[in-house]
Design a protein around this motif. Structure first.
Motif, short mmCIF file in Angstrom:
data_model
loop_
_atom_site.label_atom_id
_atom_site.label_comp_id
_atom_site.label_asym_id
_atom_site.label_seq_id
_atom_site.Cartn_x
_atom_site.Cartn_y
_atom_site.Cartn_z
N ALA A 24 11.25 -5.16 12.62
CA ALA A 24 9.86 -4.94 12.22
C ALA A 24 9.77 -4.81 10.70
CB ALA A 24 9.31 -3.69 12.89
N GLU A 25 8.68 -5.33 10.15
CA GLU A 25 8.47 -5.33 8.71
C GLU A 25 7.20 -4.58 8.33
OE1 GLU A 25 8.61 -8.78 5.79
OE2 GLU A 25 9.40 -9.68 7.61
N ASP A 26 7.21 -3.96 7.18
CA ASP A 26 6.01 -3.40 6.58
C ASP A 26 5.50 -4.43 5.57
OD1 ASP A 26 6.24 -1.05 8.00
OD2 ASP A 26 7.12 0.08 6.35
N HIS A 27 4.24 -4.82 5.70
CA HIS A 27 3.63 -5.80 4.80
C HIS A 27 2.62 -5.07 3.91
CE1 HIS A 27 5.22 -9.18 7.18
NE2 HIS A 27 4.93 -8.43 8.23
N VAL A 28 2.90 -4.97 2.62
CA VAL A 28 1.96 -4.35 1.69
C VAL A 28 0.86 -5.37 1.40
CG1 VAL A 28 1.64 -3.33 -0.58
CG2 VAL A 28 3.75 -2.89 0.70
N VAL A 29 -0.34 -5.07 1.87
CA VAL A 29 -1.45 -6.01 1.79
C VAL A 29 -1.75 -6.38 0.35
CG1 VAL A 29 -3.90 -6.33 2.31
CG2 VAL A 29 -2.40 -5.21 3.97
N GLY A 30 -1.79 -7.67 0.10
CA GLY A 30 -2.05 -8.17 -1.25
C GLY A 30 -0.85 -8.11 -2.16
N GLY A 31 0.25 -7.55 -1.65
CA GLY A 31 1.45 -7.43 -2.45
C GLY A 31 1.48 -6.21 -3.35
N ALA A 32 0.35 -5.55 -3.55
CA ALA A 32 0.31 -4.39 -4.43
C ALA A 32 -0.69 -3.35 -3.93
CB ALA A 32 -0.02 -4.81 -5.86
N ALA A 33 -1.97 -3.63 -4.08
CA ALA A 33 -2.99 -2.63 -3.74
C ALA A 33 -4.20 -3.30 -3.11
CB ALA A 33 -3.41 -1.86 -4.98
N TRP A 34 -4.90 -2.54 -2.29
CA TRP A 34 -6.15 -2.95 -1.66
C TRP A 34 -7.26 -2.58 -2.64
CZ3 TRP A 34 -7.93 -5.77 2.16
CH2 TRP A 34 -9.08 -5.45 2.87
N ARG A 35 -7.78 -3.59 -3.32
CA ARG A 35 -8.80 -3.36 -4.36
C ARG A 35 -9.56 -4.65 -4.60
NH1 ARG A 35 -3.89 -3.00 -8.12
NH2 ARG A 35 -3.57 -5.17 -8.65
N ILE A 36 -10.55 -4.60 -5.45
CA ILE A 36 -11.31 -5.81 -5.78
C ILE A 36 -10.32 -6.80 -6.40
CG2 ILE A 36 -13.15 -6.80 -7.18
CD1 ILE A 36 -14.53 -4.01 -6.99
N PRO A 37 -10.20 -7.99 -5.79
CA PRO A 37 -9.18 -8.94 -6.25
C PRO A 37 -9.52 -9.57 -7.60
CG PRO A 37 -10.49 -9.93 -4.52
CD PRO A 37 -10.95 -8.50 -4.64
#
Length: 127
Positions: A24-37
């Motif tokens: 099982a893997e943990d996927h950090v959404v967006g590679g960094a942070a959940w914010r206005i892209p």
């Protein structure tokens, strides 16, 4: 001999469960942070470039009080609403365990952030 067969089957099942959990893997959404892209389609591109499996987790890193994560249906995702949310996560980071196959839709309901691109969906594949 029958006891040995049962014990062997039990050990094989336990080993298989352990290997699945270890994979099982943990996927950090967006590679960094959940914010206005910084660019349109950032979260879509991020999700398109990975495969998520049952047993994996999505990690939404955000500052509590400034963002949230809401799991919604397809219509709400398309319309950037959360009229009938499945799950609401207001405390960051939010770790969401993917326990079944299918498509998961997520939006941010703070201000107009969803319409600014703080939304994504992932397709969860069977392992």
């Amino acid at each position: 001999m029958r006891m040995g067969t049962l014990l062997g089957a039990a050990l094989a099942t336990l080993l298989a469960a352990f290997l699945l959990a270890a994979a099982a893997e943990d996927h950090v959404v967006g590679g960094a942070a959940w914010r206005i892209p910084t660019s349109p389609g950032l979260y879509r591109a991020w999700a398109d470039n990975r495969t998520t499996y049952v047993g994996d987790s999505l990690v939404f890193r955000f500052e509590t009080g400034f963002y949230d994560v809401v799991q919604v249906g397809r219509r709400e995702f398309d319309e950037c609403t959360a009229d009938d949310p499945y799950q609401l996560y207001r405390t960051g980071p939010a770790v969401i365990h993917l326990d079944s196959k299918g498509v998961r839709y997520y939006v941010c309901t703070v201000g107009n952030y969803c319409s600014l691109g703080v939304k994504m969906y992932v397709v969860v594949e069977p392992r």
